[in-house]
Design a protein around this motif. Structure first.
Motif: not given
Length: 398
Positions: A22-50
């Protein structure tokens, strides 16, 4: 004490594995979504990594609280309370209005995520015999990797079918199932001896662990290896989302199936440590990390995937032995010692992106590979130096 392969062993191990999943599935749930966050919010790679870095940062810092606190008040209740908080924050993440809110909520979630990792191995140290613990730690850490795989895989798949918000909703449903199993299956502590809360003593314990020549090197190995390993996955996501591969979120999520070799590596680590000294096992794991990293320099999708498979096995094989080593070498304040190991571990994860990003920006994927090998070379030397201090396998230790 709980002995290996008894019904009590399997029940307690099942509970801790469900919690870890449970813990590690929640911790890493965002990692494959980083390109999606870049598109949805108009942010850089470093910001998406946040979205990942801030969670691992607060998780790491939380371990300074949970480890000493559990030495004073016990293990099971803290794990249950923090896991419940993780479930609530995962639901809330599906409804954030903007990226700033998402990052702030991930920071809170990271702090809650630290409750189980800070305490689980200390619980094993209290309740399990030494041989049972060596086996249980390997199985437990294999559940870490399975949780990481599932969180990333399903979030990528669901984001492709629906959107990234649905990924958080699916993670919440999975978390609820894991929480119920954990609550039902984990035995109450029978061999825990509470220590009166004393902040001065807690700080002294942390200082004692940092001065221990058998602990500090392993803290550095765990932190620096994770510093590179988890952030390689972030940058390989950016690499393969671009030309010439143009992989979708679901295919990027499937990259994390390479963690399956890590599950295997962690599960056999205890048995190998009965034959080879644990520092030598750590060195072998790091050599595999260097081999897999070099393989990923070949500009082929299959070579990159093969390198990730090798890296995952090597990393979790090393990490499992390092975790077990810390619990075995810390004769007092075991939760504090394990918590401090995980502080190094997760602070490494949260800061590795800042180290690798300039190499990515200036020299691309080749720069990431070179920067990775430099750090792995340092951890290899540390593990070999530790081997000289204690060359005995676990079978020769009473």
């Amino acid at each position: 004490m709980i002995e290996e392969k008894t019904p009590a062993f399997w029940r307690a191990t099942l509970a801790l594995c469900c919690g870890s999943f449970m813990i590690f599935s929640n911790l890493y749930v965002t990692q494959p979504l980083l390109p999606d966050f870049q598109q949805a919010f108009g942010i850089s790679t470093l910001q998406a990594n946040a979205s990942l870095a801030v969670a691992t940062l607060t998780l790491g810092l939380s371990l300074l609280v949970y480890g000493p606190l559990s030495d004073a008040v016990g293990r099971r209740a803290i794990m249950l309370i923090t896991m419940s908080g993780v479930l609530i924050t995962t639901l809330a993440l599906a409804h954030v209005p903007d990226y700033t809110s998402l990052v702030l909520l991930r920071a809170l979630q990271g702090f809650l995520l630290g409750g189980l990792p800070a305490i689980a191995i200390a619980y094993m140290g209290d309740e399990f015999s030494k041989r049972a613990m060596a086996l249980a730690v390997g199985i437990y850490i294999s559940a870490n990797s399975l949780g990481g795989i599932s969180g990333r895989l399903f979030s990528g798949l669901i984001a492709d079918v629906y959107d990234w918000r649905a990924s958080f909703l699916s993670a919440a449903l999975l978390s609820l199932v894991c929480l119920v199993v954990f609550w039902w299956a984990l035995p109450k502590s029978r061999h825990f001896s509470p220590q009166s809360p004393n902040p001065v003593r807690m700080l002294k314990d942390l200082g004692k662990h940092l001065r221990n020549p058998l602990l500090l090197p392993v803290y550095l190995i765990g932190g620096l290896n994770f510093f590179i390993f988890v952030n390689q996955y972030s940058y390989v996501t950016y690499l393969l989302a671009g030309e010439p591969w143009l992989l979708s979120s679901s295919l990027l999520g499937m990259l994390f199936l390479t963690y399956l070799t890590g599950t295997w590596g962690a599960s056999i680590s205890g048995r190998v440590a009965l034959v080879l000294a644990q520092p030598l096992c750590m060195a072998l794991g790091i050599l595999l990390l260097m081999t897999g990293t070099l393989l990923m320099l070949i500009p082929s999708l299959w070579a990159i995937i093969g390198g990730l498979f090798i890296n995952s096995f090597g990393f979790f094989f090393c990490h499992s032995n390092a975790s077990s080593w810390v619990s075995r070498q810390a004769l007092t304040s075991r939760a504090s010692a394990n918590g401090l190991y995980l502080v190094f571990y997760y602070l490494g994860a949260s800061s590795g992106g800042f180290y690798l990003d300039p190499f990515w920006s200036n020299w691309g994927w080749g720069g990431v590979i070179g920067a990775s090998l430099l750090v792995f070379g340092v951890t290899l030397l540390i593990s070999l130096a530790l081997w000289r201090k204690d060359p005995r396998p676990l079978s020769q230790i009473n």
